[in-house]
Design a protein around this motif. Sequence first.
Motif, short mmCIF file in Angstrom:
data_model
loop_
_atom_site.label_atom_id
_atom_site.label_comp_id
_atom_site.label_asym_id
_atom_site.label_seq_id
_atom_site.Cartn_x
_atom_site.Cartn_y
_atom_site.Cartn_z
N UNK A 285 33.95 -42.78 -1.24
CA UNK A 285 34.82 -42.82 -2.23
C UNK A 285 36.28 -43.49 -1.84
N UNK A 286 36.65 -43.23 -0.48
CA UNK A 286 38.09 -43.48 -0.04
C UNK A 286 37.71 -44.96 0.16
N UNK A 287 36.67 -45.54 0.78
CA UNK A 287 36.69 -46.92 0.97
C UNK A 287 36.63 -47.72 -0.29
N UNK A 295 32.00 -51.38 3.06
CA UNK A 295 32.14 -50.21 3.81
C UNK A 295 31.76 -49.16 2.81
N UNK A 296 32.17 -49.15 1.73
CA UNK A 296 31.60 -48.04 0.47
C UNK A 296 30.18 -47.92 0.51
N UNK A 297 29.65 -49.17 0.36
CA UNK A 297 28.39 -49.20 0.24
C UNK A 297 27.56 -48.40 1.33
N UNK A 298 27.87 -48.97 2.62
CA UNK A 298 27.49 -48.37 3.68
C UNK A 298 27.59 -46.78 3.89
N UNK A 299 28.77 -46.14 3.59
CA UNK A 299 28.89 -44.81 3.62
C UNK A 299 28.01 -44.15 2.64
N UNK A 312 22.98 -38.42 -7.10
CA UNK A 312 24.41 -38.99 -7.19
C UNK A 312 24.61 -40.03 -6.06
N UNK A 313 24.16 -39.61 -4.86
CA UNK A 313 24.41 -40.72 -3.61
C UNK A 313 23.77 -41.97 -4.09
N UNK A 314 22.42 -41.81 -4.54
CA UNK A 314 21.99 -43.01 -4.58
C UNK A 314 22.29 -43.94 -5.92
N UNK A 315 22.80 -43.18 -6.78
CA UNK A 315 23.41 -43.92 -7.96
C UNK A 315 24.89 -44.61 -7.60
N UNK A 316 25.38 -44.12 -6.66
CA UNK A 316 26.69 -44.93 -6.17
C UNK A 316 26.42 -45.88 -5.11
N UNK A 320 27.58 -49.66 -6.10
CA UNK A 320 28.52 -50.51 -4.87
C UNK A 320 27.64 -51.57 -4.77
N UNK A 321 26.48 -51.59 -4.50
CA UNK A 321 25.48 -52.79 -4.14
C UNK A 321 25.59 -53.77 -5.41
#
Length: 369
Positions: A285-287, A295-299, A312-316, A320-321
């Motif tokens: 979220x910060x990235x 960086x956000x995608x990687x986290x 939720x994590x996979x939706x993000x 991001x992708x």
Amino acid sequence: MFAIKAGAQSPAFTIADSLYQLGNYVEAINAYAKEGNEKSSLQIARAYTAIGNNEKAIAQYLDIIDKNPNQVLAKFELGKLHAKTKKWEKAQLVFENLTVAGTENPEFYYYLGSALQKKGDSKNGNEALKKAVELDSTHLRSIYLLGKFYVGAELPSMAHEILDLGLRSAPSDPALINLKALTYFNNGNFVEAITLFERLLEMGEFQPFIFKKLGYAYFKNWEFDKAKKNYRSLEQIPNFEADAYFGLGEVYLMEKQLDSSKIFFKKSIEERRYVFDEEYKNLGRIARLQNRLKESLDYYTKAWEENKADFFSYYQVCIMADEYYKDPETKLRNYQKFLDDFDRAPSFLRQRVKKRVSELKEEMHFAKK
């Protein structure tokens, strides 16, 4: 004169009692054994319990009860020993026998209720505990067990009712205050929870869970400096550093101090010895707020890898992708995987994904023309 003689102890029994009081249990057992009566047998059972030989103690109690089925004290102590050794079925049977006997003793109902709760029979366990409280409205152990159950079962009104009853007779009981604080906390009443948790600290109850709950309650109440203070206190307690850093990360994130927040989430990861999905999600979220898409995608990917059941994590990851990659096929694969793997995700989220899948397919279709 006859009554006095009948109640008098023999010199040998007096010596045995002295040995027992001094903690010389083996010698006491040998001395009591020479007496050969019910009273000495009861003392032998107690001595075996004192030295930790529970099997011999239980055998001794059973022998006493076999010879005298009306020996209530032996039954009571046997039941408590079964409870102590976590033989809940046997404890239940003993205390059911004692309560059926018609003795209106709240202790019997307390131990029966406790054994039933431990067996998973909360309904009958709670009924026994309620009976104990009915017989003695100041029976704090029964009140505590009922309150603990109601807090865990998320029944705040019932929790407050029973805990208030206990606090009327013991207003400074830390266990009851803690349960009442948790009732407020779990129900989102953070102001009331803060008052009680602070009271526990004033009483010298410097427990890690109190600092953790207080930190979060102040955080939710937008009192960030006080939240930080409690998380800093939690940081000083060994093995709770990760929780403290995570809490500090949340506070700094809310204050938009993104670099500080990132530092603490990373420190939380370093301290933990298990999964880090929450930390990775917050770092993602910060990235994203800093517009660092890769960086956000990687986290978020790491968060999902830590807990692959977290839709939720996979939706993000998909979002991001979608923002980072230009290739629609890559984007589509992620969204399609979401639909395949998370059929129990909320319907509104699945509808969003389906809509995006349709858009990507349409985009790819026109790109081929």
